[in-house]
Design a protein around this motif. Structure first.
Motif, PDB file in Angstrom:
ATOM      1  N   PRO A 151       0.847  -1.203   0.000  1.00  0.00           N
ATOM      2  CA  PRO A 151       0.000   0.000   0.000  1.00  0.00           C
ATOM      3  C   PRO A 151       0.884   1.256   0.000  1.00  0.00           C
ATOM      4  O   PRO A 151       1.764   1.396   0.849  1.00  0.00           O
ATOM      5  CB  PRO A 151      -0.786  -0.107   1.311  1.00  0.00           C
ATOM      6  N   VAL A 152       0.663   2.130  -0.969  1.00  0.00           N
ATOM      7  CA  VAL A 152       1.456   3.371  -1.061  1.00  0.00           C
ATOM      8  C   VAL A 152       0.543   4.574  -1.304  1.00  0.00           C
ATOM      9  O   VAL A 152       0.993   5.603  -1.807  1.00  0.00           O
ATOM     10  CB  VAL A 152       2.531   3.282  -2.180  1.00  0.00           C
ATOM     11  N   GLY A 164      -1.265   6.315   0.946  1.00  0.00           N
ATOM     12  CA  GLY A 164      -1.542   7.182   2.098  1.00  0.00           C
ATOM     13  C   GLY A 164      -1.126   8.626   1.848  1.00  0.00           C
ATOM     14  O   GLY A 164      -0.440   8.939   0.866  1.00  0.00           O
ATOM     15  N   LEU A 165      -1.520   9.492   2.751  1.00  0.00           N
ATOM     16  CA  LEU A 165      -1.248  10.927   2.584  1.00  0.00           C
ATOM     17  C   LEU A 165       0.094  11.347   3.169  1.00  0.00           C
ATOM     18  O   LEU A 165       0.610  12.411   2.851  1.00  0.00           O
ATOM     19  CB  LEU A 165      -2.366  11.748   3.244  1.00  0.00           C
ATOM     20  N   THR A 182       0.845  12.395   6.160  1.00  0.00           N
ATOM     21  CA  THR A 182       0.690  13.705   6.827  1.00  0.00           C
ATOM     22  C   THR A 182       1.758  13.971   7.885  1.00  0.00           C
ATOM     23  O   THR A 182       2.111  15.118   8.122  1.00  0.00           O
ATOM     24  CB  THR A 182      -0.696  13.818   7.500  1.00  0.00           C
ATOM     25  N   LYS A 218       5.646   9.805   0.008  1.00  0.00           N
ATOM     26  CA  LYS A 218       6.513   9.397   1.132  1.00  0.00           C
ATOM     27  C   LYS A 218       7.376   8.199   0.743  1.00  0.00           C
ATOM     28  O   LYS A 218       8.548   8.119   1.104  1.00  0.00           O
ATOM     29  CB  LYS A 218       5.607   9.039   2.321  1.00  0.00           C
ATOM     30  N   LYS A 247       0.905   9.802  -7.617  1.00  0.00           N
ATOM     31  CA  LYS A 247       2.014   8.994  -7.102  1.00  0.00           C
ATOM     32  C   LYS A 247       2.622   8.109  -8.191  1.00  0.00           C
ATOM     33  O   LYS A 247       3.173   7.040  -7.913  1.00  0.00           O
ATOM     34  CB  LYS A 247       1.531   8.149  -5.926  1.00  0.00           C
ATOM     35  N   GLY A 260      -7.866   3.941   4.610  1.00  0.00           N
ATOM     36  CA  GLY A 260      -7.210   3.098   5.614  1.00  0.00           C
ATOM     37  C   GLY A 260      -6.458   1.941   4.972  1.00  0.00           C
ATOM     38  O   GLY A 260      -6.702   1.591   3.815  1.00  0.00           O
ATOM     39  N   ALA A 268      -6.998  -0.304   1.588  1.00  0.00           N
ATOM     40  CA  ALA A 268      -5.943  -0.314   0.559  1.00  0.00           C
ATOM     41  C   ALA A 268      -5.650  -1.750   0.129  1.00  0.00           C
ATOM     42  O   ALA A 268      -5.604  -2.062  -1.068  1.00  0.00           O
ATOM     43  CB  ALA A 268      -4.671   0.360   1.092  1.00  0.00           C
ATOM     44  N   PRO A 318       5.955   0.121   2.891  1.00  0.00           N
ATOM     45  CA  PRO A 318       7.327   0.581   2.601  1.00  0.00           C
ATOM     46  C   PRO A 318       7.875   1.586   3.609  1.00  0.00           C
ATOM     47  O   PRO A 318       9.093   1.749   3.698  1.00  0.00           O
ATOM     48  CB  PRO A 318       7.201   1.238   1.223  1.00  0.00           C
TER      49      PRO A 318
HETATM   50  P1  UTP Z   1       0.505   4.991   7.327  1.00  0.00           P
HETATM   51  O1  UTP Z   1      -0.694   5.202   8.164  1.00  0.00           O
HETATM   52  O2  UTP Z   1       1.819   4.856   7.988  1.00  0.00           O
HETATM   53  O3  UTP Z   1       0.684   6.122   6.235  1.00  0.00           O
HETATM   54  O4  UTP Z   1       0.229   3.777   6.380  1.00  0.00           O
HETATM   55  P2  UTP Z   1      -0.023   7.478   5.958  1.00  0.00           P
HETATM   56  O5  UTP Z   1      -1.464   7.435   6.272  1.00  0.00           O
HETATM   57  O6  UTP Z   1       0.374   7.815   4.561  1.00  0.00           O
HETATM   58  O7  UTP Z   1       0.806   8.446   6.929  1.00  0.00           O
HETATM   59  P3  UTP Z   1       0.385   9.529   8.001  1.00  0.00           P
HETATM   60  O8  UTP Z   1      -0.073   8.733   9.207  1.00  0.00           O
HETATM   61  O9  UTP Z   1      -0.684  10.387   7.388  1.00  0.00           O
HETATM   62  O10 UTP Z   1       1.656  10.286   8.235  1.00  0.00           O
HETATM   63  C1  UTP Z   1       1.148   2.730   6.106  1.00  0.00           C
HETATM   64  C2  UTP Z   1       1.227   2.480   4.592  1.00  0.00           C
HETATM   65  O11 UTP Z   1      -0.076   2.296   4.061  1.00  0.00           O
HETATM   66  C3  UTP Z   1      -0.330   3.209   3.009  1.00  0.00           C
HETATM   67  C4  UTP Z   1       0.664   4.364   3.194  1.00  0.00           C
HETATM   68  O12 UTP Z   1       0.974   4.939   1.924  1.00  0.00           O
HETATM   69  C5  UTP Z   1       1.857   3.664   3.833  1.00  0.00           C
HETATM   70  O13 UTP Z   1       2.748   3.123   2.859  1.00  0.00           O
HETATM   71  N1  UTP Z   1      -1.760   3.613   3.049  1.00  0.00           N
HETATM   72  C6  UTP Z   1      -2.274   4.172   4.194  1.00  0.00           C
HETATM   73  C7  UTP Z   1      -2.556   3.419   1.944  1.00  0.00           C
HETATM   74  O14 UTP Z   1      -2.083   2.910   0.895  1.00  0.00           O
HETATM   75  N2  UTP Z   1      -3.872   3.792   1.997  1.00  0.00           N
HETATM   76  C8  UTP Z   1      -4.430   4.331   3.098  1.00  0.00           C
HETATM   77  O15 UTP Z   1      -5.633   4.637   3.079  1.00  0.00           O
HETATM   78  C9  UTP Z   1      -3.612   4.532   4.242  1.00  0.00           C
END
Ligand code: UTP
Length: 283
Positions: A7-8, A10-11, A13, A24, A58, A106, A110, A128
């Motif tokens: 999963p890549v 995420g935001l 944040t 990220k 991305k 979430g 994902a 990752p």
């Molecule tokens: P994290 O919760 O650590 O990443 O998810 P995030 O949400 O990007 O970071 P913060 O908390 O806002 O800083 C772990 C992995 O899951 C992916 C993220 O890209 C990361 O590689 N992820 C997370 C998804 O692919 N989809 C999502 O909805 C949430």
């Protein structure tokens, strides 16, 4: 375990503003982006296919694993053989493809997006942003446990008691060296209600039946569809074992973890270790 889902989408944040216009997972630890460490680990554990769960904006993550003919021609023409091989080997590592997650709902949601791409095989999952340095790749450590016990396997490590509310936490029974049979999992429990200090980190092995469980899982902690809740819901029909893996994990989604990972990787690099030690000693 020939496929690994990453999963890549995420935001990121916690790493703003770095992640405003850059993924990220493309942040670089010494000379490789985070995603490359994860793909290398999956390949070392026997994966032939990597399925990224990505998001708009991305595309650079998938591009990193595609052939860049113009770059290769330039490097070849100027005789930069070592760099040429480094660039080519990234493309040859594994078959990397991507599915999209429409909105960052979430990590459980994902993983669900990869259902069709995974098909009927046992598969690995790696986040990752958890960079793990280990003699035996952690996904391989998990794969061996899955072969022995079947069902679901997750990676855990001892975390400081005051930080359990940042993790999924397990309640488990010790069954073999470093292996726990999981009775219960809780995502981000309040510090005084955590069943243990064994926190889940971003490596899993699943059977495809996990997808049915995710489909039945509603939003949990943080309003997100959590994989921890889906594992908990699947427990009555599928055993889950947790592996206190051998290796060092760095949470590269946090600033401190990222800096620590950079130092740890540089210390293992023969060309950097000496000068870095001198620099850190203040000379
Ligand atoms: P994290 O919760 O650590 O990443 O998810 P995030 O949400 O990007 O970071 P913060 O908390 O806002 O800083 C772990 C992995 O899951 C992916 C993220 O890209 C990361 O590689 N992820 C997370 C998804 O692919 N989809 C999502 O909805 C949430």
């Amino acid at each position: 375990m020939r496929k690994t889902v990453m999963p890549v989408a995420g935001l990121g944040t916690r790493f703003l503003p770095a992640t405003k216009a850059q993924a990220k997972e493309m942040m670089t630890v010494v000379d490789r982006p985070l995603i490359q460490y994860a793909v290398e680990e999956a390949v070392a554990a026997g994966s032939e296919k990597v399925i990224l769960v990505s998001a708009p904006g991305k595309a650079a993550i998938l591009d990193h694993f595609r052939v860049n003919s113009a770059l290769e021609s330039t490097l070849a023409a100027s005789g930069k053989e070592v760099l040429l091989e480094a660039v080519r080997s990234v493309g040859r590592m594994a078959e990397v493809s991507a599915v999209m997650q429409g909105a960052p709902l979430g990590v459980g949601h994902a993983i669900l997006q990869a259902k069709e791409a995974v098909g009927n095989d046992v598969f690995g999952v790696a986040f990752p942003d958890d960079l793990i340095l280990a003699e035996v790749p952690v996904l391989e450590q998990l794969r061996r446990v899955q072969e022995r016990y079947g069902g679901m396997v997750i990676a855990v490590e001892e975390v400081p008691a005051e930080q359990v509310d940042r993790y999924g936490v397990i309640d488990g029974e010790h069954v073999a060296d470093g292996i726990y049979r999981v009775n219960r999992l809780v995502e981000k429990p309040p510090v005084d209600q955590a069943p243990s200090t064994l926190g889940i980190v971003g490596r899993y092995v699943f059977a495809p039946a996990i997808f049915d469980s995710i489909e039945r899982t509603g939003a949990g902690a943080g309003g997100e569809i959590q994989i921890t809740d889906a594992i908990q819901a699947a427990l009555p029909t599928m055993p889950c074992h947790a592996v206190a893996f051998a290796g060092e994990r760095y949470d590269c989604g946090s600033r401190l973890g990222f800096v620590q990972a950079t130092i740890a990787v540089a210390r293992r690099d023969p060309g950097l270790a000496g000068p870095l030690a001198e620099f850190l000693a203040g000379r």
